[in-house]
Scaffold this motif. Structure first.
Motif, PDB file in Angstrom:
ATOM      1  N   PRO A 249       0.287   4.149   0.472  1.00 23.43           N
ATOM      2  CA  PRO A 249       0.253   2.695   0.867  1.00 23.43           C
ATOM      3  C   PRO A 249       0.050   2.752   2.253  1.00 23.43           C
ATOM      4  CG  PRO A 249       1.853   2.613  -0.533  1.00 23.43           C
ATOM      5  CD  PRO A 249       1.023   3.934  -0.757  1.00 23.43           C
ATOM      6  N   ALA A 250       0.736   3.884   2.954  1.00 25.55           N
ATOM      7  CA  ALA A 250       0.929   3.953   4.239  1.00 25.55           C
ATOM      8  C   ALA A 250      -0.726   3.895   5.173  1.00 25.55           C
ATOM      9  CB  ALA A 250       1.643   4.856   4.923  1.00 25.55           C
ATOM     10  N   GLN A 251      -1.284   5.344   4.653  1.00 24.59           N
ATOM     11  CA  GLN A 251      -3.031   5.363   5.402  1.00 24.59           C
ATOM     12  C   GLN A 251      -3.778   3.650   4.776  1.00 24.59           C
ATOM     13  OE1 GLN A 251      -4.608   8.658   3.796  1.00 24.59           O
ATOM     14  NE2 GLN A 251      -2.895  10.509   4.604  1.00 24.59           N
ATOM     15  N   THR A 252      -3.156   3.573   3.606  1.00 27.34           N
ATOM     16  CA  THR A 252      -4.309   2.360   3.389  1.00 27.34           C
ATOM     17  C   THR A 252      -3.880   1.202   4.411  1.00 27.34           C
ATOM     18  OG1 THR A 252      -4.921   2.739   0.868  1.00 27.34           O
ATOM     19  CG2 THR A 252      -5.120   0.786   1.488  1.00 27.34           C
ATOM     20  N   SER A 253      -2.552   0.964   4.378  1.00 30.33           N
ATOM     21  CA  SER A 253      -2.825  -0.570   5.273  1.00 30.33           C
ATOM     22  C   SER A 253      -2.953   0.156   7.128  1.00 30.33           C
ATOM     23  CB  SER A 253      -1.256  -0.751   5.276  1.00 30.33           C
ATOM     24  OG  SER A 253      -0.162  -0.150   5.372  1.00 30.33           O
ATOM     25  N   THR A 254      -3.085   1.600   7.486  1.00 28.93           N
ATOM     26  CA  THR A 254      -2.695   1.874   9.118  1.00 28.93           C
ATOM     27  C   THR A 254      -4.157   1.424   8.245  1.00 28.93           C
ATOM     28  OG1 THR A 254      -1.045   2.776   8.397  1.00 28.93           O
ATOM     29  CG2 THR A 254      -2.822   4.113  10.259  1.00 28.93           C
ATOM     30  N   GLY A 255      -5.433   2.007   8.010  1.00 29.98           N
ATOM     31  CA  GLY A 255      -6.545   1.922   7.515  1.00 29.98           C
ATOM     32  C   GLY A 255      -7.385   0.580   7.819  1.00 29.98           C
TER      33      GLY A 255
ATOM     34  N   LEU B 254     -10.870  -4.289   6.365  1.00 36.79           N
ATOM     35  CA  LEU B 254     -10.798  -4.314   4.292  1.00 36.79           C
ATOM     36  C   LEU B 254     -10.442  -3.008   3.917  1.00 36.79           C
ATOM     37  CD1 LEU B 254     -11.459  -7.292   4.479  1.00 36.79           C
ATOM     38  CD2 LEU B 254     -12.687  -6.745   2.237  1.00 36.79           C
ATOM     39  N   GLU B 255      -9.423  -2.273   3.432  1.00 37.80           N
ATOM     40  CA  GLU B 255      -9.183  -0.849   3.307  1.00 37.80           C
ATOM     41  C   GLU B 255      -8.826  -0.226   1.685  1.00 37.80           C
ATOM     42  OE1 GLU B 255     -10.085   3.245   4.469  1.00 37.80           O
ATOM     43  OE2 GLU B 255      -9.857   1.304   5.871  1.00 37.80           O
ATOM     44  N   GLY B 256      -9.790   0.471   0.543  1.00 39.42           N
ATOM     45  CA  GLY B 256      -9.565   1.125  -0.355  1.00 39.42           C
ATOM     46  C   GLY B 256      -8.634   2.175  -0.151  1.00 39.42           C
ATOM     47  N   GLY B 257      -7.570   2.227  -0.988  1.00 37.47           N
ATOM     48  CA  GLY B 257      -7.422   3.652  -0.645  1.00 37.47           C
ATOM     49  C   GLY B 257      -6.833   3.981  -2.710  1.00 37.47           C
ATOM     50  N   VAL B 258      -5.940   5.410  -2.578  1.00 38.46           N
ATOM     51  CA  VAL B 258      -5.542   5.943  -3.724  1.00 38.46           C
ATOM     52  C   VAL B 258      -4.049   6.287  -4.005  1.00 38.46           C
ATOM     53  CG1 VAL B 258      -6.158   7.128  -5.657  1.00 38.46           C
ATOM     54  CG2 VAL B 258      -8.168   6.085  -5.140  1.00 38.46           C
ATOM     55  N   ASP B 259      -3.292   5.358  -4.588  1.00 40.28           N
ATOM     56  CA  ASP B 259      -1.695   6.059  -4.451  1.00 40.28           C
ATOM     57  C   ASP B 259      -1.330   7.070  -5.307  1.00 40.28           C
ATOM     58  OD1 ASP B 259       0.904   4.472  -3.980  1.00 40.28           O
ATOM     59  OD2 ASP B 259       1.168   5.268  -5.470  1.00 40.28           O
TER      60      ASP B 259
ATOM     61  N   THR C 176       3.662 -10.022   9.981  1.00 40.69           N
ATOM     62  CA  THR C 176       3.169  -8.636   9.967  1.00 40.69           C
ATOM     63  C   THR C 176       4.316  -7.710   8.330  1.00 40.69           C
ATOM     64  OG1 THR C 176       2.283  -8.202  12.076  1.00 40.69           O
ATOM     65  CG2 THR C 176       2.580  -6.283  10.772  1.00 40.69           C
ATOM     66  N   PRO C 177       4.112  -8.004   7.425  1.00 36.00           N
ATOM     67  CA  PRO C 177       4.806  -7.515   6.698  1.00 36.00           C
ATOM     68  C   PRO C 177       4.975  -6.594   6.090  1.00 36.00           C
ATOM     69  CG  PRO C 177       3.139  -9.555   5.653  1.00 36.00           C
ATOM     70  CD  PRO C 177       2.852  -9.424   6.448  1.00 36.00           C
ATOM     71  N   PRO C 178       5.744  -5.456   5.527  1.00 38.76           N
ATOM     72  CA  PRO C 178       5.661  -4.325   5.421  1.00 38.76           C
ATOM     73  C   PRO C 178       4.865  -3.218   4.820  1.00 38.76           C
ATOM     74  CG  PRO C 178       7.620  -4.952   4.254  1.00 38.76           C
ATOM     75  CD  PRO C 178       7.314  -5.750   5.583  1.00 38.76           C
ATOM     76  N   PRO C 179       4.406  -1.993   5.079  1.00 38.02           N
ATOM     77  CA  PRO C 179       2.982  -1.608   4.428  1.00 38.02           C
ATOM     78  C   PRO C 179       3.554  -1.151   2.959  1.00 38.02           C
ATOM     79  CG  PRO C 179       4.099  -0.230   6.076  1.00 38.02           C
ATOM     80  CD  PRO C 179       4.741  -1.017   5.997  1.00 38.02           C
ATOM     81  N   GLU C 180       4.147  -1.508   2.227  1.00 38.91           N
ATOM     82  CA  GLU C 180       4.057  -1.258   1.052  1.00 38.91           C
ATOM     83  C   GLU C 180       3.362  -2.210  -0.234  1.00 38.91           C
ATOM     84  OE1 GLU C 180       6.915   1.040   0.285  1.00 38.91           O
ATOM     85  OE2 GLU C 180       6.901   1.255   2.589  1.00 38.91           O
ATOM     86  N   ALA C 181       2.961  -1.202  -0.794  1.00 36.47           N
ATOM     87  CA  ALA C 181       2.030  -1.862  -2.067  1.00 36.47           C
ATOM     88  C   ALA C 181       2.391  -2.181  -3.546  1.00 36.47           C
ATOM     89  CB  ALA C 181       1.078  -0.553  -2.327  1.00 36.47           C
TER      90      ALA C 181
END
Length: 182
Positions: free
Chosen positions: A47-53, A74-79, A177-182
């Motif tokens: 989540p941190a890298q995805t939201s930062t991106g 818009l950023e897609g990531g893999v947990d 700006t909500p926290p970067p938690e998925a």
């Protein structure tokens, strides 16, 4: 409303989603797609890298398009748990920001293992399915749902939700700006 919205991507799955949502939310707007860096690895993990991106893309897009009123990333990531995650960031020239998360779904274990070893999801999905450039079309979600739910459609829900504070600023104190938690 006649104003410009900048999206920090030229990927057709992302740009078509932004156009579909923004044309409904802000009739008459112009969407400008620009290729900007995410500032995170090509394949964000967690989540941190995805939201930062997503946030970096939104801010860079806004800065890259003169006169733009909003920037979107818009950023897609893999947990690490094996789920695909996706994040949308919207920033306004006036400083208001919002961040939302989209659907989360399990990826095939063999795909996850390769991604967590450093490969990018799109090419891995292409290789295991015999497709080309799937991340610009169906995406992993479209492939795994047999086209019932495409990558472009996946982005529309979190994007619409990311616009809530901009559509109803009287209900949302700035900044949002909500926290970067998925």
């Amino acid at each position: 409303m006649s104003f410009t919205i900048a999206i920090g991507s030229t990927n057709p799955a992302k740009t078509s989603a932004v156009r579909a949502v923004c044309e409904r939310a802000f009739p008459g707007c112009t969407v400008a797609a620009v290729n900007v860096p995410s500032g995170v690895p090509e394949q964000p993990i967690g989540p941190a890298q995805t939201s930062t991106g997503a946030q970096n893309r939104a801010r860079a897009a806004l800065a890259a398009v003169p006169g733009a009123r909003m920037g979107m990333g818009l950023e897609g990531g893999v947990d690490p748990d094996g789920s695909l995650i996706n994040c949308v960031a919207v920033v306004e020239a006036g400083g208001r920001e919002n961040l939302t998360w989209g659907v989360r779904f399990p990826l095939p274990p063999s795909v996850v293992a390769r991604v967590l070893r450093g490969e990018e999801l799109g090419p891995v999905m292409d290789e295991v399915t015999g497709r080309n450039e799937s991340k610009k079309q169906l995406g992993a979600v479209g492939i795994l749902t047999n086209g019932i739910f495409t990558r472009a459609e996946m982005w529309q829900g979190p994007l619409a939700c990311a616009l809530m504070p901009f559509l109803h600023p009287e209900l949302y104190p700035a900044p949002v700006t909500p926290p970067p938690e998925a």
